[in-house]
Design an enzyme around this catalytic site. Structure first.
Site, short mmCIF file in Angstrom:
data_model
loop_
_atom_site.label_atom_id
_atom_site.label_comp_id
_atom_site.label_asym_id
_atom_site.label_seq_id
_atom_site.Cartn_x
_atom_site.Cartn_y
_atom_site.Cartn_z
N GLY A 79 0.86 -1.18 -0.01
CA GLY A 79 -0.05 0.05 -0.06
C GLY A 79 0.88 1.39 0.11
N LYS A 102 3.43 1.37 -4.89
CA LYS A 102 4.23 0.67 -5.87
C LYS A 102 3.74 0.45 -7.28
CE LYS A 102 5.11 -3.74 -4.83
NZ LYS A 102 4.18 -3.61 -3.75
N THR A 103 2.49 0.18 -7.36
CA THR A 103 1.65 -0.12 -8.57
C THR A 103 1.68 1.29 -9.32
OG1 THR A 103 0.29 -1.70 -7.57
CG2 THR A 103 -0.29 -0.78 -9.63
N LYS A 157 2.51 -8.56 -13.36
CA LYS A 157 2.45 -8.85 -11.97
C LYS A 157 2.22 -10.24 -11.88
CE LYS A 157 0.95 -7.65 -7.71
NZ LYS A 157 1.13 -6.74 -6.81
N SER A 177 -3.31 -10.83 -5.35
CA SER A 177 -3.92 -11.36 -4.32
C SER A 177 -5.05 -10.33 -4.15
CB SER A 177 -3.14 -11.50 -3.08
OG SER A 177 -2.37 -12.57 -3.02
N GLU A 232 6.30 -6.33 -11.33
CA GLU A 232 6.09 -5.94 -9.80
C GLU A 232 5.80 -6.91 -8.91
OE1 GLU A 232 2.53 -3.18 -7.39
OE2 GLU A 232 2.38 -3.33 -9.48
N ALA A 267 4.74 -8.29 -4.87
CA ALA A 267 3.58 -8.46 -4.00
C ALA A 267 4.21 -7.78 -2.47
CB ALA A 267 2.85 -9.72 -3.92
N GLY A 268 3.29 -6.68 -2.28
CA GLY A 268 3.85 -6.48 -0.86
C GLY A 268 5.28 -6.15 -0.74
N LEU A 323 -0.34 12.46 -5.65
CA LEU A 323 -1.12 13.12 -6.56
C LEU A 323 -2.82 12.98 -6.11
CD1 LEU A 323 0.23 11.11 -9.72
CD2 LEU A 323 1.14 13.29 -9.00
#
Length: 206
Positions: free
Chosen positions: A12, A15-16, A32, A36, A96, A98-99, A182
């Protein structure tokens, strides 16, 4: 094969969104491997919307928004690291994670183990909130201990000059710039904000 891995110090942290900006800036394809949580917009869907670039299907799409190992177990499957090898493409590929790095994919393997197997340069995304120095330096130490190549650290959030200097100085790593918060995340606002990221240094690491 030109692959760059986008990893993070936590979940959170943006990163995405960073991955979408990097995918667009490099003219890359995005992947990716493990997703999850499917109730909201997935990371792949967000990157496709924000980057306008090709997106590869996930190797695993898991419904529960939890650690991949647990999400997989709830669906009666076990994640096979052999299915997580980045494919060979003509152009660059942004992968990318995960976490955070220590997220378990199975009861025996961490995401960090898989990233180390890939041998690709890693961009470590760090939020600029309180605690980032500890999280970033621990993550850098873990990446180096695993034998990973570091492209540098990218910061996400409000400016924190002292934290950036400490992390990059003690961590002996390149400062790749900062992606600000942003108010509206669109393809246009992200592309403009991403001008503050040193994409030349990332290209040089490929």
């Amino acid at each position: 094969m030109s692959v760059v891995v986008v990893a993070g110090t936590d979940t959170g942290i943006g990163k995405t969104v960073f991955s979408a900006g990097l995918t667009r800036a490099l003219g890359a394809t995005y992947w990716k491997p493990v997703q999850s949580g499917l109730e909201e917009e997935t990371d792949s869907e967000a990157v496709a919307r924000l980057s306008g670039r090709p997106v590869l299907p996930e190797a695993y799409r898991l419904r529960l928004p939890a650690s991949p190992h647990l999400s997989a177990e709830r669906e009666g499957v076990e994640i096979d690291p052999a299915r997580l090898v980045p494919p060979s493409l003509d152009g660059p590929l942004v992968v990318e994670g995960a976490g955070g790095l220590m997220v378990p994919l199975t009861r025996r393997r961490l995401y960090l183990d898989v990233i180390a197997d890939w041998g690709a340069p890693v961009v470590l995304c760090c939020r600029t909130a309180l605690g980032t120095i500890n999280h970033a330096l621990l993550s850098l130490a873990a990446l180096r201990a695993a034998g990973c190549r570091l492209a540098g650290v990218a910061f996400i959030g409000e400016e924190a000059e002292d934290s950036r200097r400490v992390i990059c100085g003690i961590g002996a790593v390149n400062d790749l710039g900062r992606l600000p918060v942003l108010e509206q995340v669109t393809a246009e606002t992200l592309a403009k904000a991403f001008a503050g990221i040193d994409t030349d240094a990332i290209r040089g690491a490929l």
